[in-house]
Write an enzyme that holds these catalytic residues in place. Structure first.
Site, short mmCIF file in Angstrom:
data_model
loop_
_atom_site.label_atom_id
_atom_site.label_comp_id
_atom_site.label_asym_id
_atom_site.label_seq_id
_atom_site.Cartn_x
_atom_site.Cartn_y
_atom_site.Cartn_z
N GLY A 1 -4.80 -1.73 5.07
CA GLY A 1 -3.99 -2.86 4.60
C GLY A 1 -4.67 -4.20 4.85
N ARG A 2 -5.19 -4.40 6.06
CA ARG A 2 -5.77 -5.71 6.39
C ARG A 2 -7.17 -5.89 5.79
NH1 ARG A 2 -4.73 -2.45 10.48
NH2 ARG A 2 -6.37 -1.61 11.81
N LYS B 1 0.84 -1.20 0.00
CA LYS B 1 0.00 0.00 0.00
C LYS B 1 0.88 1.25 0.00
CE LYS B 1 -3.39 2.37 2.85
NZ LYS B 1 -4.34 2.32 3.96
N LYS C 1 9.39 -1.04 14.22
CA LYS C 1 9.98 -0.68 12.92
C LYS C 1 11.09 0.34 13.13
CE LYS C 1 5.80 -0.75 10.01
NZ LYS C 1 4.96 0.12 9.20
N GLU D 1 -4.79 -6.77 14.70
CA GLU D 1 -4.27 -5.45 14.34
C GLU D 1 -5.39 -4.41 14.46
OE1 GLU D 1 -0.70 -4.74 11.49
OE2 GLU D 1 -2.45 -4.28 10.29
N HIS E 1 -5.15 -33.43 17.35
CA HIS E 1 -4.03 -34.25 17.84
C HIS E 1 -2.91 -33.38 18.39
CE1 HIS E 1 -5.78 -38.00 16.41
NE2 HIS E 1 -6.33 -37.22 15.48
N GLU F 1 10.46 -4.59 4.58
CA GLU F 1 10.55 -6.00 4.19
C GLU F 1 10.26 -6.16 2.70
OE1 GLU F 1 8.86 -4.76 6.71
OE2 GLU F 1 9.11 -5.98 8.53
O1 F6P Z 1 1.86 -4.22 9.95
C1 F6P Z 1 1.66 -2.88 9.62
C2 F6P Z 1 1.18 -2.72 8.22
O2 F6P Z 1 1.05 -1.37 7.97
C3 F6P Z 1 -0.12 -3.45 7.93
O3 F6P Z 1 -1.23 -2.77 8.37
C4 F6P Z 1 -0.03 -3.61 6.46
O4 F6P Z 1 -0.93 -4.57 6.00
C5 F6P Z 1 1.41 -4.04 6.32
O5 F6P Z 1 2.10 -3.26 7.28
C6 F6P Z 1 2.01 -3.85 4.96
O6 F6P Z 1 1.96 -2.52 4.54
P1 F6P Z 1 2.17 -2.09 3.04
O7 F6P Z 1 1.07 -2.72 2.25
O8 F6P Z 1 2.12 -0.61 3.03
O9 F6P Z 1 3.50 -2.62 2.58
#
Ligand code: F6P
Length: 550
Positions: free
Chosen positions: A273-274, A211, A514, A359, A390, A217
Site C-alpha cells: 500500500g505505501r 488495494k 481495526k 509503517e 517559527h 474508512e
Molecule cells: O494502514 C494499513 C493499510 O493497510 C495501509 O498499509 C494501506 O496503505 C491502507 O491501510 C489502505 O489500505 P487499502 O488500500 O487496502 O484500502
C-alpha cells in the site's frame, strides 16, 4: 540457516566495532571536522540523477562511513536488495514479492513473480490509465447527464491517499488548472462533507482507491459518496458507471460495490500500500498532470532504482542515507528524524514519508520473530521549513535532543510566478542554507560575548551546534525529480529494515485497532453490551452515549 544459528545484529563484530568507534569519537565537533579537512564538503557530496546530496554536515569520518558499510555488507543488504528486484518473496510474513520497482521498469524489462513476467501487465494498466485520463482531461468522458467532469475526488486512506495527495500538491504547477482535485480519507464525515459541499454531482468523478477494497474508512466514504451522487442527480444505480472508478487488486469486491469492472484499474499483491502510488493508485494524479508527466515521474523513480541496484556502496545514496539513520538511531540514541522541505509544494511530503518509514520499520521483532535488541525505525516528522522555523526549530537549535534533519530545496520555482514572487525564492533558499549552517556550527559563548552580550545572557544566546543534517538540492521540482526523491526514501527505508533484520513490508500493527473499533461500534450505536471492554474504555463509551443523548 535457522534463527538460532544466525548471529544477532548487536552481536556482530561490525556492530561492536561501530560501538567502539562511537566511544572513541566522543564529543566529535563538526567545526573541527571541517577545519581539519578543507575538501570535506566536496568529498561528502553525491550526485544521483538530478539530486545533489550534501552529507558533509554529519558527525562522521571516513572511518565511520567505512564501518557502516561493513555493517551493511555483513547484514546482507545488497543480497536482500537483489532478491527484492528479482521478485523473491521477501515479505515473509505475507509470503509476497515486493516489486514496486517493477511499476516503473521500462516495457522491455523482465521481472518474474511465480514464473510470470509482470512487466507487460504493468504497462497494459498504464496504457488503460492513460486513455482514461486523457478522456477525462479533454472532456470526452461525460457524466451521467452528459456534462464533462470538472472535479475528481479521490477516496482512499494510507497509501491509497497519501501518495496521490502528496504528489498532487507537489506537482500542482503541472496540473490541469481548469479542473479541481480533492482527496478524502478520514472516516470523519466532515472530510467528505467539506470535499463535496460546493460540487455539482453531474460534474464529479469519484476515484475509489483501495488495494483490498475492504478498508472500512474507504468503503464507508465511497458508500456515502454514492448516496450523495445519486441523490443529487435524482438518478438510480445506472449513474454510478459514469461517476465511479476503482483502483484495486480485488475485482470481486469492486463488483460487489457496484462499480463496473471495466472501470477498475488493477494492481497486484506484490505492491505494498505505501509503495503503491506509481501503480493504478496514481490515477487521480495522472488525470491532474497528464500521462506524459506521469511517465516522466516513473522514469525518475526508475533512475534511482537503477542507481540503488548498481552503484557501488561508496556512491550509493539510499545506502548512505539509510546508514546515517542507523548511525544516529543505534549509536547516538536519536529517536526521531526531521524532514524539512523548503518548498510549499512539498507540504504533504513528510506526511507521506511517515507512512513509508514508520509503517515499514516500526517493528520490534526480527524476521525470525525474535524480539530485536536494538532501536528500529525513527519517528519521522516535519513541515515545510520556513514555517517550522517559527514553531519548533527552537528545540532543534537549543533543545536537548539529537534530531538529524533532511533539508530539501530547489534552485528554481516551478510555477509561473510574478517577478516579485520569483525574487522571494532566494529568500526562501537563504533560509534553508542558514538553518543548516546554524545547526551544524552554532555560536560559541566567545562569539556571543564578542557581540557585546551581557554575561548573564551568554548561555541563553549560545548555540551548541553539532546538529547533523543532509541537504538535498535539485534544479526544480519536476515530475522526474519527485520520482527520484521518493525512490531515494523508499530505498533508504529498505536499507534500514535490511540492516535491522525486520520485515519492512508487512503492517500487522494496524490490525488490532481495526478489530477493536469493529467490536466497540455496536456499543456506541446500539448500546450493545460488549464483552471484554476494560473499565476505562467502558466508562468512555458510557460517557460518549450520554453526551450524544442516547
Ligand atoms: O494502514 C494499513 C493499510 O493497510 C495501509 O498499509 C494501506 O496503505 C491502507 O491501510 C489502505 O489500505 P487499502 O488500500 O487496502 O484500502
Amino acid at each position: 540457516m535457522n534463527a538460532e544459528g544466525r548471529s544477532r545484529l548487536d552481536q556482530r563484530a561490525e556492530w561492536t566495532a561501530l560501538s567502539k568507534h562511537r566511544e572513541q569519537l566522543g564529543e566529535v565537533r563538526l567545526r573541527e571536522l571541517f577545519e581539519g579537512d578543507p575538501a570535506r564538503a566536496d568529498r561528502y557530496t553525491l550526485r544521483v540523477g538530478d539530486l545533489h546530496l550534501d552529507y558533509s554536515k554529519h558527525l562522521v569520518t571516513d572511518e565511520t562511513l567505512g564501518l557502516l558499510r561493513e555493517l551493511a555488507a555483513a547484514a546482507g543488504v545488497s543480497e536482500l536488495r537483489d532478491a527484492m528486484f528479482r521478485g523473491d518473496k521477501i515479505n515473509i510474513t505475507e509470503n509476497r514479492a515486493v516489486l514496486h520497482t517493477a511499476l516503473r521498469a521500462p516495457g522491455s524489462a523482465v521481472v518474474h513473480v511465480d514464473r510470470e513476467n509482470v512487466v507487460p501487465g504493468v504497462h497494459a494498466v498504464l496504457t488503460k490509465m492513460a486513455t482514461f485520463s486523457e478522456r477525462v482531461r479533454s472532456g470526452d468522458w461525460k457524466g451521467h447527464t452528459g456534462r464533462r467532469i470538472k472535479t475528481v475526488v479521490n477516496i482512499g486512506i494510507g497509501g491509497s491517499d497519501l501518495g496521490p495527495a502528496m504528489a498532487y500538491e507537489a506537482l500542482r504547477a503541472y496540473t490541469h488548472r481548469d479542473m479541481q482535485f480533492r482527496f478524502v480519507s478520514n472516516v470523519d464525515g466532515a472530510d467528505l462533507h467539506e470535499a463535496v459541499r460546493d460540487l455539482d454531482p453531474a460534474e464529479t468523478l469519484f476515484v475509489i482507491a483501495s488495494k483490498t477494497f475492504t478498508t472500512i474508512e474507504t468503503i464507508t466514504n465511497a458508500t456515502s459518496a454514492r448516496d450523495w451522487l445519486l441523490t443529487g442527480l435524482h438518478a438510480g444505480e445506472e449513474a454510478v458507471a459514469k461517476h465511479f472508478v476503482a483502483l484495486s487488486t480485488n475485482a470481486r469486491k469492486v463488483a460487489e460495490f457496484g462499480i463496473d469492472p471495466t472501470n477498475m484499474f488493477e494492481f497486484w499483491d506484490w505492491v505494498g500500500g505505501r509503495y503503491s502510488f506509481d501503480s493504478a493508485i496514481g490515477l487521480s494524479l495522472m488525470i491532474a498532470i497528464g500521462q506524459e508527466r506521469f511517465r516522466e515521474m516513473l522514469a525518475g523513480f526508475h533512475l534511482v532504482d537503477e542507481h540503488f541496484r548498481t552503484a557501488p556502496p561508496e556512491e550509493n545514496a539510499p545506502l548512505l542515507l539509510g546508514l546515517l539513520g542507523i548511525w544516529y538511531g543505534n549509536f547516538w540514541d536519536a529517536q526521531s528524524h526531521a524532514v524539512l522541505p523548503y518548498s510549499h509544494y512539498l507540504s504533504r511530503f513528510t506526511a507521506y514519508l511517515q507512512q513509508l518509514d514508520m509503517e515499514s520499520n516500526g517493528k520490534s521483532v526480527d524476521r525470525d520473530g525474535r524480539p530485536v535488541g536494538w532501536q528500529t525505525g525513527p519517528v519521522v516528522w516535519g513541515t515545510p521549513g520556513t514555517n517550522g522555523q517559527h514553531a519548533y526549530y527552537q528545540l532543534l537549535h537549543q533543545g536537548t535532543k539529537m534530531i538529524p534533519v533532511d533539508f530539501i530545496g530547489f534552485a528554481r520555482p516551478v510555477a509561473d510566478l510574478r517577478p516579485g514572487l520569483v525574487a522571494q525564492h532566494d529568500l526562501l533558499m537563504a533560509n534553508l542554507f542558514a538553518q543548516g549552517q546554524a545547526l551544524a556550527f552554532g555560536k560559541t559563548p566567545d562569539e556571543v560575548r564578542a557581540e557585546g552580550v551581557a554575561e548573564e545572557l551568554v548561555p541563553h544566546k549560545t548555540f551548541q551546534g553539532n546538529h547533523p543534517s543532509t541537504t538535498i538540492l535539485a534544479t526544480e521540482l519536476s515530475p522526474s525529480v519527485l520520482g527520484q526523491l521518493i525512490a531515494l526514501y523508499e530505498h533508504k527505508v529498505f536499507v534500514q529494515g535490511a540492516v535491522w533484520n525486520i520485515d519492512s513490508f508487512d503492517q500487522w500493527g494496524v490490525e488490532l485497532g481495526k478489530l477493536l473499533a469493529k467490536r466497540v461500534e455496536p456499543a456506541l450505536t446500539e448500546g450493545a453490551e460488549v464483552a471484554g471492554l476494560d473499565a476505562s474504555t467502558a466508562g468512555l463509551v458510557a460517557t460518549y452515549r450520554e453526551m450524544r443523548g442516547r
